[in-house]
Design an enzyme around this catalytic site. Structure first.
Site, mmCIF file in Angstrom:
data_model
loop_
_atom_site.group_PDB
_atom_site.id
_atom_site.type_symbol
_atom_site.label_atom_id
_atom_site.label_comp_id
_atom_site.label_asym_id
_atom_site.label_seq_id
_atom_site.Cartn_x
_atom_site.Cartn_y
_atom_site.Cartn_z
ATOM 1 N N ARG A 64 36.062 -18.506 -35.850
ATOM 2 C CA ARG A 64 35.783 -17.478 -35.718
ATOM 3 C C ARG A 64 34.330 -17.156 -35.741
ATOM 4 N NH1 ARG A 64 39.488 -16.018 -39.217
ATOM 5 N NH2 ARG A 64 41.162 -16.843 -38.912
ATOM 6 N N GLY A 65 33.980 -15.985 -35.758
ATOM 7 C CA GLY A 65 32.541 -15.867 -35.535
ATOM 8 C C GLY A 65 31.763 -16.631 -36.585
ATOM 9 N N THR A 66 31.241 -17.809 -36.198
ATOM 10 C CA THR A 66 30.480 -18.617 -37.129
ATOM 11 C C THR A 66 29.388 -19.341 -36.361
ATOM 12 O OG1 THR A 66 32.535 -18.982 -38.355
ATOM 13 C CG2 THR A 66 30.687 -20.389 -38.922
ATOM 14 N N THR A 67 28.249 -19.549 -36.998
ATOM 15 C CA THR A 67 27.168 -20.283 -36.344
ATOM 16 C C THR A 67 26.464 -21.156 -37.369
ATOM 17 O OG1 THR A 67 25.275 -20.045 -34.832
ATOM 18 C CG2 THR A 67 25.378 -18.511 -36.688
#
Length: 514
Positions: free
Chosen positions: A331-334
């Site tokens: 999921r939104g991860t960086t």
């Protein structure tokens, strides 16, 4: 003064350049990491935010590896009536995934406190200068890359959840078209917010005006958070989990996170079942990958018991009781990573989940939806223990072998562990270079269902025999026609190189700092 080699890798060109600017301003790896983190909140808002959390792994010269946990925390009380909590579906094209959003999905954020603590402990460039790099980009604008545009399309229901969310992503109205790759995103309110945090510290976020805005928003919009939740938040320095992998030593994110344990389970199982001399993409390699994924996934069910979820020691006891790796053989991860010219390593994984759809008034950032993440709430929603760290899958990871070091991490929800493990396998067993190891095609097995990348250009690809293996072993596999962000986004630096994942338009830089 002679120039010194340094390396940076991240999920966006602007994020990488922010780290380089910090190094050129006299900063060390941690200064560069903090500058990159602030800028990622501007350039990668679909993946990370001041409203989310993360973890950072440091290997400062002459010191043992250390981990800073600034992941999100559960509230102290549950709101039970009229909770703003509802499902949306993200469409990856080949697959869909359900997420839950709304103010009732928000856990206590840790990002602002994490940046401040990293800088307090190791920074040497004033925080105002590091924030100025990001604030400048927020005001003049950054270009959407293809990955950000694609992620917006996947999470369109969240982006359009409120007028404030639509405006934050550059849409004048809720029915305006989504931004496309190449469009410019500006966010002056976020610039103002970051500069205020640089001036007044994270006290502003957890006890000051920003805290008041979040608490009032939560009360009005049927969420759990209260002022006491924000005021009580604390970062935690932890000793990384450590294990041996052949001749290498590996460190990663420890409990209460699951991520490091899952990477350990899979890499050790893979080492046990992968025959000596196996070739990349051979039947022996593919069988070993799927066996290791299946076994580590089953082990996860052993770890994810209520007693473990409520106690770090119980989680570690259960993990150690699993026995030798590979005992069921058949999921939104960086992420961003920096190596500075003095040989210091610093890596950080940031996440906002997918975002809850609600933006803090006047601050330009969206709050997380961690209480709506199924992977973090395996025993059902609204059953989380109060005032505890959520157990994240993020796993900044350091490998040292024969004096050479690699620091890597990934985004990708429950695919993080398999992405990192496959890259480590490519480095360790197939002697690939860093860029090759990251670009090589991946697969992911969960719940008996296989997903595999079968297309896309790269220096390494599956051999023709892979099609026959698939037809025999996994005829119903989901076949992805190209490299996809679904399979994570691994970014890494080593003593000699930097490489970023093309699946997420990652950007790497290697050069000399005067």
């Amino acid at each position: 003064m002679p120039s010194r080699p340094a390396q940076v890798a991240s999920g966006h060109e602007e994020t990488t350049q922010a780290a380089v600017e910090a190094l050129r301003a006299g900063g060390n790896a941690v200064d560069a990491l903090v500058a990159a983190g602030w800028t990622a909140c501007v350039a990668e808002p679909i993946f990370c935010s001041l409203g989310g959390g993360g973890a950072a792994l440091l290997r400062m010269r002459g010191r043992a590896p250390s981990m800073l946990d600034f992941f999100t925390q559960t509230p102290r009380q549950r709101r039970v009536d009229d909770l703003d909590f509802y499902p949306i579906h993200g469409n990856f094209g080949t697959d869909t995934q359900e997420f839950h959003v709304g103010m009732g999905a928000v856990a206590v954020p840790g990002t602002a406190a994490g940046f401040e603590e990293l800088h307090r402990r190791h920074g040497r460039v004033p925080m105002r200068e590091l924030v100025a790099i990001a604030a400048d980009r927020a005001r003049r604008g950054v270009h959407y890359n293809a990955t950000q545009a694609f992620a917006l399309d996947i999470l369109e229901p969240i982006v359009r959840a409120t007028p404030e969310a639509s405006a934050m992503f550059g849409m004048a109205s809720g029915d305006a078209p989504l931004p496309a790759a190449g469009d410019v995103l500006t966010n002056p309110p976020l610039a103002d917010c970051m500069e205020a945090l640089a001036e007044h510290g994270s006290e502003l976020f957890y006890r000051g005006e920003i805290a008041v805005r979040i608490a009032e928003m939560s009360t009005a919009s049927a969420g759990h958070l209260q002022l006491a939740d924000l005021a009580g938040y604390r970062v935690r320095w932890r000793r990384p989990t450590k294990w041996s992998l052949g001749s290498a030593t590996v460190w990663s994110n420890p409990p209460p996170a699951f991520g490091g344990l899952m990477v350990e389970l899979m890499t050790r199982a893979l080492e046990h079942v992968l025959p000596d001399g196996a070739v990349f993409g051979s039947e022996a390699h593919l069988d070993a990958l799927t066996t290791a994924m299946r076994d580590s996934d089953e082990d996860r069910l052993e770890l994810e018991q209520p007693d473990c979820l409520r106690c770090d020691r119980a989680l570690m006891r259960r993990f150690r009781a699993l026995g030798p790796p590979g005992r069921r053989v058949s999921r939104g991860t960086t992420h961003m990573a920096v190596r500075d010219g003095d040989g210091n390593f610093a890596g950080m994984t940031l996440t906002n989940g997918e975002g809850c759809g609600r933006v803090v008034p006047g601050c330009g950032f969206m709050l997380n939806n961690m209480l709506g993440e199924e992977d973090l709430n395996r025993f059902g929603f609204h059953r989380w223990p109060t005032n505890r760290r959520l157990s994240s899958m993020i796993a900044p990871t350091l490998v040292e072998r024969d004096g050479e070091r690699v620091l890597l991490g990934s985004g990708g929800s429950n695919r993080i562990r398999t992405a990192i493990a496959q890259v480590l396998c490519n480095l360790q067993h197939f002697d690939m270079g860093l860029a090759e190891a990251i670009d090589a095609p991946r697969l992911h097995l969960e719940g008996g269902r296989l997903a595999i990348e079968l297309g896309g250009e790269g220096a390494v690809d599956w051999p023709d025999s892979c099609a026959e293996w698939l037809a025999r072993r996994f005829p119903d596999a989901r076949r992805w026609p190209e490299r996809s962000l679904y399979f994570g986004g691994v970014n890494a630096v080593s003593d000699a190189d930097a490489a970023a994942d093309p699946r997420r338009d990652g950007h790497a830089w290697s050069g000399r700092i005067a």
